[in-house]
Structure formats: structure tokens, C-alpha cells
Write a protein that holds these residues in place. Structure first.
Motif, PDB file in Angstrom:
ATOM      1  N   GLU A  25     -63.467  -8.867  57.014  1.00  0.00           N
ATOM      2  CA  GLU A  25     -64.730  -8.422  56.740  1.00  0.00           C
ATOM      3  C   GLU A  25     -65.236  -7.497  58.988  1.00  0.00           C
ATOM      4  O   GLU A  25     -64.847  -8.779  59.661  1.00  0.00           O
ATOM      5  CB  GLU A  25     -66.140  -9.087  57.185  1.00  0.00           C
ATOM      6  CG  GLU A  25     -67.765  -8.299  56.456  1.00  0.00           C
ATOM      7  CD  GLU A  25     -68.426  -8.754  56.306  1.00  0.00           C
ATOM      8  OE1 GLU A  25     -69.683  -8.710  56.737  1.00  0.00           O
ATOM      9  OE2 GLU A  25     -68.185  -9.779  55.499  1.00  0.00           O
ATOM     10  N   GLY A  27     -67.481  -5.215  60.932  1.00  0.00           N
ATOM     11  CA  GLY A  27     -68.503  -4.611  60.338  1.00  0.00           C
ATOM     12  C   GLY A  27     -68.839  -4.102  59.056  1.00  0.00           C
ATOM     13  O   GLY A  27     -68.814  -5.287  58.740  1.00  0.00           O
ATOM     14  N   ASP A  28     -69.030  -2.928  58.971  1.00  0.00           N
ATOM     15  CA  ASP A  28     -69.415  -2.639  57.451  1.00  0.00           C
ATOM     16  C   ASP A  28     -68.163  -2.166  55.885  1.00  0.00           C
ATOM     17  O   ASP A  28     -68.371  -2.260  55.186  1.00  0.00           O
ATOM     18  CB  ASP A  28     -70.188  -1.373  57.163  1.00  0.00           C
ATOM     19  CG  ASP A  28     -69.680   0.153  57.246  1.00  0.00           C
ATOM     20  OD1 ASP A  28     -69.808   0.873  57.698  1.00  0.00           O
ATOM     21  OD2 ASP A  28     -68.202  -0.377  58.069  1.00  0.00           O
ATOM     22  N   LYS A  30     -64.825  -4.649  54.430  1.00  0.00           N
ATOM     23  CA  LYS A  30     -64.711  -5.765  54.166  1.00  0.00           C
ATOM     24  C   LYS A  30     -63.617  -5.320  52.775  1.00  0.00           C
ATOM     25  O   LYS A  30     -62.901  -4.142  51.892  1.00  0.00           O
ATOM     26  CB  LYS A  30     -65.929  -6.116  52.812  1.00  0.00           C
ATOM     27  CG  LYS A  30     -66.645  -6.623  53.023  1.00  0.00           C
ATOM     28  CD  LYS A  30     -68.180  -7.118  52.411  1.00  0.00           C
ATOM     29  CE  LYS A  30     -69.472  -7.084  52.630  1.00  0.00           C
ATOM     30  NZ  LYS A  30     -70.214  -7.059  52.052  1.00  0.00           N
TER      31      LYS A  30
END
Length: 144
Positions: A25, A27-28, A30
Motif C-alpha cells: 500500500e 498512498g491511495d 493498493k
């Protein structure tokens, strides 16, 4: 956001490792990778594959030559369901002929033979997952 090249490098390292699953993961974004199932939550560029490696396996009668998977993915015998397979048992192939497609991360990769010969056995069923280095076909000499 990570660049596509960085993601590709992570996947290559993962495929070559002994690790069976990995979650990353940043930041935003995954990324979850598993040896038998690859799920990525960000779009990726197509995977570039090279020609296959042919390896010899010794048997009682004569050496077996196999065409092995160059990547992890889903094995397909034809361009689309119901279409004629690229090769079947008894098909003569030349170096550079497409023998199957492996779908990896939503990218269709044509897999080509790097040897002339005749398909003696298909070791994988259409739609099966294949591992890196897994034997998919047994190929014999044209004169066998």
C-alpha cells in the motif's frame, strides 16, 4: 502515484521470489499479489514477454522437450472461446509460431515456440492458471 515501471519491477521481483503472497500500500494505491491469483487495483501497461525457454527432462526412453510458461497467468489455447486452438497434439510448429496465450494482469500475451517440432502433449487445460516455468507442452522432433 507509482509509475508503471516501478509496478512492473515489483511484479517481476515477486514472480522470481519464493513469496506466495504480498500486499503493498502506497498512498491511495493498493497492490495485492498471489502466486495463483494476481489482483491489482491500479491499471498497468501490458506485460512484455520474451520467447519461451525450452528445457530437457530425462525420461526412460528419450529426453522430453517442454515449452514452459514465461510468466504467471491464465492459459488459453485460442484467441477466444470456441475458436480453433493455436496448436493441438500432432500440430507441427516452427520457431516463432504462437502456441497459446497467457493472460496476465488483463493483458493477453502471445506465447511463441522457440523450436521447430511436433506437439506431443498438451499439459495444461484451457483456462487453467500457470506458474512461471511450468511445462505447458511436450514437443518432439518432426521425424518422431
Amino acid at each position: 502515484m507509482m509509475e508503471t515501471e516501478n509496478i512492473r519491477q515489483i511484479i517481476e521481483i515477486f514472480e522470481k521470489s519464493q513469496i506466495s503472497s504480498m500486499d503493498l500500500e502506497i498512498g491511495d494505491m493498493k497492490i495485492k499479489l498471489e502466486k495463483n491469483l494476481t489482483v491489482v487495483s491500479a491499471p498497468l501497461a501490458p506485460v512484455v514477454t520474451e520467447n519461451l525457454t525450452v528445457k530437457e527432462t530425462k525420461s526412460a526412453e528419450q529426453p522430453l522437450i517442454t515449452i514452459d510458461s514465461p510468466l504467471v497467468g491464465t492459459f488459453y489455447t485460442a484467441v477466444k472461446p470456441g475458436a480453433k486452438p493455436f496448436v493441438e497434439v500432432g500440430s507441427k510448429v516452427k520457431k516463432g509460431d504462437v502456441v497459446c496465450i497467457i493472460e496476465a494482469m488483463k493483458s493477453m500475451n502471445e506465447i511463441k515456440s522457440d523450436k521447430d517440432g511436433v506437439i506431443k502433449e498438451v499439459l495444461v487445460n484451457d483456462g487453467d492458471m500457470v506458474e512461471y516455468g511450468q511445462a505447458m507442452f511436450v514437443i518432439g522432433d518432426v521425424n518422431d
